[in-house]
Design an enzyme around this catalytic site. Sequence first.
Site, mmCIF file in Angstrom:
data_model
loop_
_atom_site.group_PDB
_atom_site.id
_atom_site.type_symbol
_atom_site.label_atom_id
_atom_site.label_comp_id
_atom_site.label_asym_id
_atom_site.label_seq_id
_atom_site.Cartn_x
_atom_site.Cartn_y
_atom_site.Cartn_z
ATOM 1 N N GLU A 77 11.523 -7.285 -0.132
ATOM 2 C CA GLU A 77 10.971 -6.039 -0.679
ATOM 3 C C GLU A 77 9.501 -6.211 -1.003
ATOM 4 O OE1 GLU A 77 11.442 -2.884 -4.329
ATOM 5 O OE2 GLU A 77 13.233 -3.787 -3.484
ATOM 6 N N GLU A 127 4.970 -8.559 -5.220
ATOM 7 C CA GLU A 127 4.244 -7.583 -6.030
ATOM 8 C C GLU A 127 2.905 -8.202 -6.417
ATOM 9 O OE1 GLU A 127 2.866 -4.576 -7.616
ATOM 10 O OE2 GLU A 127 4.956 -4.257 -7.059
ATOM 11 N N ASP A 141 -0.508 -11.095 -1.590
ATOM 12 C CA ASP A 141 -0.671 -10.064 -0.572
ATOM 13 C C ASP A 141 0.468 -10.168 0.449
ATOM 14 O OD1 ASP A 141 -1.533 -8.288 1.378
ATOM 15 O OD2 ASP A 141 -3.310 -9.429 1.933
ATOM 16 N N ASP A 147 2.295 3.788 0.246
ATOM 17 C CA ASP A 147 0.927 4.208 0.494
ATOM 18 C C ASP A 147 0.400 5.208 -0.526
ATOM 19 O OD1 ASP A 147 0.508 2.606 2.750
ATOM 20 O OD2 ASP A 147 1.693 3.981 3.946
ATOM 21 N N LYS A 150 -6.086 10.076 0.271
ATOM 22 C CA LYS A 150 -7.246 10.680 0.928
ATOM 23 C C LYS A 150 -7.395 10.137 2.345
ATOM 24 C CE LYS A 150 -9.746 11.365 -3.367
ATOM 25 N NZ LYS A 150 -10.898 10.990 -4.165
#
Length: 187
Positions: free
Chosen positions: A81, A106, A133, A156, A160
């Site tokens: 996950e 995380e 990461d 996500d 923008k």
Amino acid sequence: RMLSRKNMKEQQKKVENVNDTPVDEQKNMRKIRSFVKREGRMTHRQKNAIETLWATMGLDFKKELLDFNDVFGRKSSVVFEIGFGMGKSLIEMALNAPEKDFIGIEVHGPGVGACLADAADAGLTNLRLMNHDAVEVLEFMIPENSLATFQLYFPDPWHKARHNKRRLVQTSFIDDMRPKLILGGKI
């Protein structure tokens, strides 16, 4: 915002300079990350969990492949996950599927601490956490044909259009995920 001709030419030169950069130097350029580390305050419980539980439930980033049999001390299906937040749903899934092993990644330190503390309270042995990461973990640490499931919830937050480059779920990332899955694996 309107750009003057002079500013447009300067911007174009910057783009041309990047494109003229030798390939060796481009490899050393900082990659665009799909996340921003915004470390909030860590509670005493979260700090204590990281200090005391990381040795048994945490996985440090290394540029070497993991052997899940060694990590968990058994052979079973592995669920991977990305972005578990504070870890509530990941812990619930690990509790409800003791026959599976779970790895959660995380970048938010307080979330990692909270998840470690809650996992220890629940007595979980089928959960390991990473604070790194996910793109690098996937590239360097996850063997091909090793994962039963990839879990990505709300990946996500970049709403923008100018942030498209930061979005984790892109064709290239899915292409990197696919070979890590066992036959019949799920995303």
